[in-house]
Write a protein that holds these residues in place. Structure first.
Motif, mmCIF file in Angstrom:
data_model
loop_
_atom_site.group_PDB
_atom_site.id
_atom_site.type_symbol
_atom_site.label_atom_id
_atom_site.label_comp_id
_atom_site.label_asym_id
_atom_site.label_seq_id
_atom_site.Cartn_x
_atom_site.Cartn_y
_atom_site.Cartn_z
ATOM 1 N N PHE A 36 0.828 -1.206 0.000
ATOM 2 C CA PHE A 36 0.000 0.000 0.000
ATOM 3 C C PHE A 36 0.864 1.259 0.000
ATOM 4 O O PHE A 36 0.628 2.182 -0.789
ATOM 5 N N ASN A 37 1.861 1.299 0.865
ATOM 6 C CA ASN A 37 2.737 2.473 0.930
ATOM 7 C C ASN A 37 3.556 2.621 -0.346
ATOM 8 O O ASN A 37 3.801 3.735 -0.813
ATOM 9 N N ARG A 38 3.962 1.506 -0.923
ATOM 10 C CA ARG A 38 4.705 1.555 -2.181
ATOM 11 C C ARG A 38 3.828 2.114 -3.295
ATOM 12 O O ARG A 38 4.254 2.962 -4.080
ATOM 13 N N TYR A 39 2.592 1.659 -3.358
ATOM 14 C CA TYR A 39 1.669 2.152 -4.376
ATOM 15 C C TYR A 39 1.476 3.662 -4.236
ATOM 16 O O TYR A 39 1.518 4.399 -5.232
ATOM 17 N N GLN A 40 1.260 4.134 -3.024
ATOM 18 C CA GLN A 40 1.072 5.573 -2.809
ATOM 19 C C GLN A 40 2.304 6.369 -3.235
ATOM 20 O O GLN A 40 2.180 7.423 -3.857
ATOM 21 N N LEU A 41 3.480 5.862 -2.902
ATOM 22 C CA LEU A 41 4.722 6.536 -3.262
ATOM 23 C C LEU A 41 4.893 6.599 -4.779
ATOM 24 O O LEU A 41 5.153 7.667 -5.343
ATOM 25 N N VAL A 42 4.715 5.479 -5.447
ATOM 26 C CA VAL A 42 4.902 5.433 -6.902
ATOM 27 C C VAL A 42 3.870 6.316 -7.599
ATOM 28 O O VAL A 42 4.197 7.063 -8.519
ATOM 29 N N ARG A 43 2.641 6.266 -7.141
ATOM 30 C CA ARG A 43 1.594 7.083 -7.752
ATOM 31 C C ARG A 43 1.882 8.572 -7.577
ATOM 32 O O ARG A 43 1.693 9.367 -8.500
ATOM 33 N N HIS A 44 2.368 8.954 -6.415
ATOM 34 C CA HIS A 44 2.691 10.368 -6.186
ATOM 35 C C HIS A 44 3.875 10.794 -7.062
ATOM 36 O O HIS A 44 3.877 11.903 -7.601
ATOM 37 N N GLU A 45 4.860 9.924 -7.200
ATOM 38 C CA GLU A 45 5.995 10.235 -8.078
ATOM 39 C C GLU A 45 5.514 10.443 -9.511
ATOM 40 O O GLU A 45 6.001 11.326 -10.211
ATOM 41 N N GLN A 46 4.541 9.651 -9.947
ATOM 42 C CA GLN A 46 3.995 9.804 -11.296
ATOM 43 C C GLN A 46 3.268 11.140 -11.448
ATOM 44 O O GLN A 46 3.411 11.824 -12.460
ATOM 45 N N ARG A 47 2.484 11.506 -10.447
ATOM 46 C CA ARG A 47 1.787 12.800 -10.500
ATOM 47 C C ARG A 47 2.785 13.952 -10.534
ATOM 48 O O ARG A 47 2.619 14.911 -11.276
ATOM 49 N N LEU A 48 3.819 13.858 -9.719
ATOM 50 C CA LEU A 48 4.832 14.909 -9.672
ATOM 51 C C LEU A 48 5.558 15.028 -11.012
ATOM 52 O O LEU A 48 5.834 16.133 -11.489
ATOM 53 N N ALA A 49 5.834 13.907 -11.643
ATOM 54 C CA ALA A 49 6.517 13.913 -12.937
ATOM 55 C C ALA A 49 5.670 14.585 -14.013
ATOM 56 O O ALA A 49 6.215 15.128 -14.981
ATOM 57 N N GLN A 50 4.366 14.585 -13.849
ATOM 58 C CA GLN A 50 3.498 15.274 -14.812
ATOM 59 C C GLN A 50 3.603 16.792 -14.660
ATOM 60 O O GLN A 50 3.376 17.530 -15.605
ATOM 61 N N TRP A 51 3.933 17.248 -13.478
ATOM 62 C CA TRP A 51 4.009 18.675 -13.196
ATOM 63 C C TRP A 51 5.372 19.277 -13.499
ATOM 64 O O TRP A 51 5.467 20.422 -13.902
ATOM 65 N N VAL A 52 6.428 18.514 -13.233
ATOM 66 C CA VAL A 52 7.783 19.076 -13.231
ATOM 67 C C VAL A 52 8.669 18.288 -14.187
ATOM 68 O O VAL A 52 8.653 17.057 -14.171
ATOM 69 N N PRO A 53 9.463 18.979 -15.003
ATOM 70 C CA PRO A 53 10.417 18.267 -15.851
ATOM 71 C C PRO A 53 11.392 17.443 -15.018
ATOM 72 O O PRO A 53 11.769 17.830 -13.912
ATOM 73 N N THR A 54 11.794 16.303 -15.531
ATOM 74 C CA THR A 54 12.663 15.376 -14.819
ATOM 75 C C THR A 54 13.966 16.038 -14.379
ATOM 76 O O THR A 54 14.447 15.826 -13.276
ATOM 77 N N GLU A 55 14.541 16.880 -15.223
ATOM 78 C CA GLU A 55 15.802 17.542 -14.885
ATOM 79 C C GLU A 55 15.637 18.402 -13.626
ATOM 80 O O GLU A 55 16.512 18.447 -12.774
ATOM 81 N N GLN A 56 14.509 19.082 -13.521
ATOM 82 C CA GLN A 56 14.273 19.933 -12.372
ATOM 83 C C GLN A 56 14.035 19.111 -11.100
ATOM 84 O O GLN A 56 14.424 19.503 -10.018
#
Length: 54
Positions: free
Chosen positions: A29-49
């Protein structure tokens, strides 16, 4: 994206919380939440940043 953006700041804070939670309780459950949040963040911010601020 501007480094002072409040949404970006909040998302990074949440990422840190999820990383700590997964570090203390590494379950699916915690892994799923972490990965999902990382995916949402990647939609907002370029990977380099993301790497530069981590």
């Amino acid at each position: 994206m501007n480094e002072n953006n409040p949404v970006l700041h909040s998302m990074r804070h949440e990422l840190g919380e999820l990383q700590r939670r997964y570090g203390h309780q590494p379950n699916d459950f915690n892994r799923y939440q972490l990965v999902r949040h990382e995916q949402r963040l990647a939609q907002w911010v370029p990977t380099e940043q993301l790497r530069a601020s981590a």
